[in-house]
Design a protein around this motif. Sequence first.
Motif, PDB file in Angstrom:
ATOM      1  N   ALA A  66     -10.756  68.917   6.506  1.00 14.29           N
ATOM      2  CA  ALA A  66     -10.281  67.534   6.608  1.00 14.29           C
ATOM      3  C   ALA A  66      -8.773  67.443   6.859  1.00 14.29           C
ATOM      4  N   SER A  70      -5.516  65.331   3.558  1.00 14.93           N
ATOM      5  CA  SER A  70      -6.633  65.242   2.620  1.00 14.93           C
ATOM      6  C   SER A  70      -6.530  66.329   1.549  1.00 14.93           C
ATOM      7  N   GLU A  74      -6.668  65.996  -2.471  1.00 12.44           N
ATOM      8  CA  GLU A  74      -7.613  66.807  -3.240  1.00 12.44           C
ATOM      9  C   GLU A  74      -6.903  67.523  -4.388  1.00 12.44           C
ATOM     10  N   TRP A 118      -2.190  58.122   0.288  1.00 15.59           N
ATOM     11  CA  TRP A 118      -3.427  58.874   0.435  1.00 15.59           C
ATOM     12  C   TRP A 118      -4.211  58.386   1.643  1.00 15.59           C
ATOM     13  N   GLN A 126     -13.896  63.107   3.072  1.00 13.26           N
ATOM     14  CA  GLN A 126     -13.386  63.814   1.908  1.00 13.26           C
ATOM     15  C   GLN A 126     -12.696  62.895   0.888  1.00 13.26           C
ATOM     16  N   PRO A 127     -11.915  61.903   1.291  1.00 15.02           N
ATOM     17  CA  PRO A 127     -11.291  61.041   0.281  1.00 15.02           C
ATOM     18  C   PRO A 127     -12.289  60.341  -0.639  1.00 15.02           C
TER      19      PRO A 127
END
Length: 165
Positions: A66, A70, A74, A118, A126-127
Amino acid sequence: MTAPHVSLTDPTHSSFLPPPDSVRSPITGWTRAHWEAMADRLLDGLLPYASRESAQYRLPGRPGHAGSWSDGLEGYARSFLLAACRIAGSGGRVPPELIERYAAGLAAGTDPEGAERWPPIADRAQPMVEAASIAIALHETRPWIWDRLDDAVRQRVAAWLGGFV
């Protein structure tokens, strides 16, 4: 290839751990104090990889599928889960810097105009996974983090999480 065996009583770890307690924990010697010390050590180990405003933790290595934007989220979200367990498990009796670091990260990460914002939450992206971690961590730390955030930051966090289906 198998991972090397690490003993819980390995002397290389003893410099930051309390002495083993074979009465309270006859198998490993580890008590709550050991797990708290280990969590503190892991969280402190992330500090060199924190962004200026603590909204992202960018660990070394090749970026994930990603991308590094990202990946930074994470690093924040997954470490926030550990921090939340540490904060809530001790009833908020942690160094104030730990609480401040994750509160500052929330403020910076949810600022849509900020340099450390973000990525938005999108379906099957993925978020979305990281949003779940952040929501759990916020729930667990409510009296120490959420309840103490400025109203504007709480609104931004809610707006960012609002992208979650």
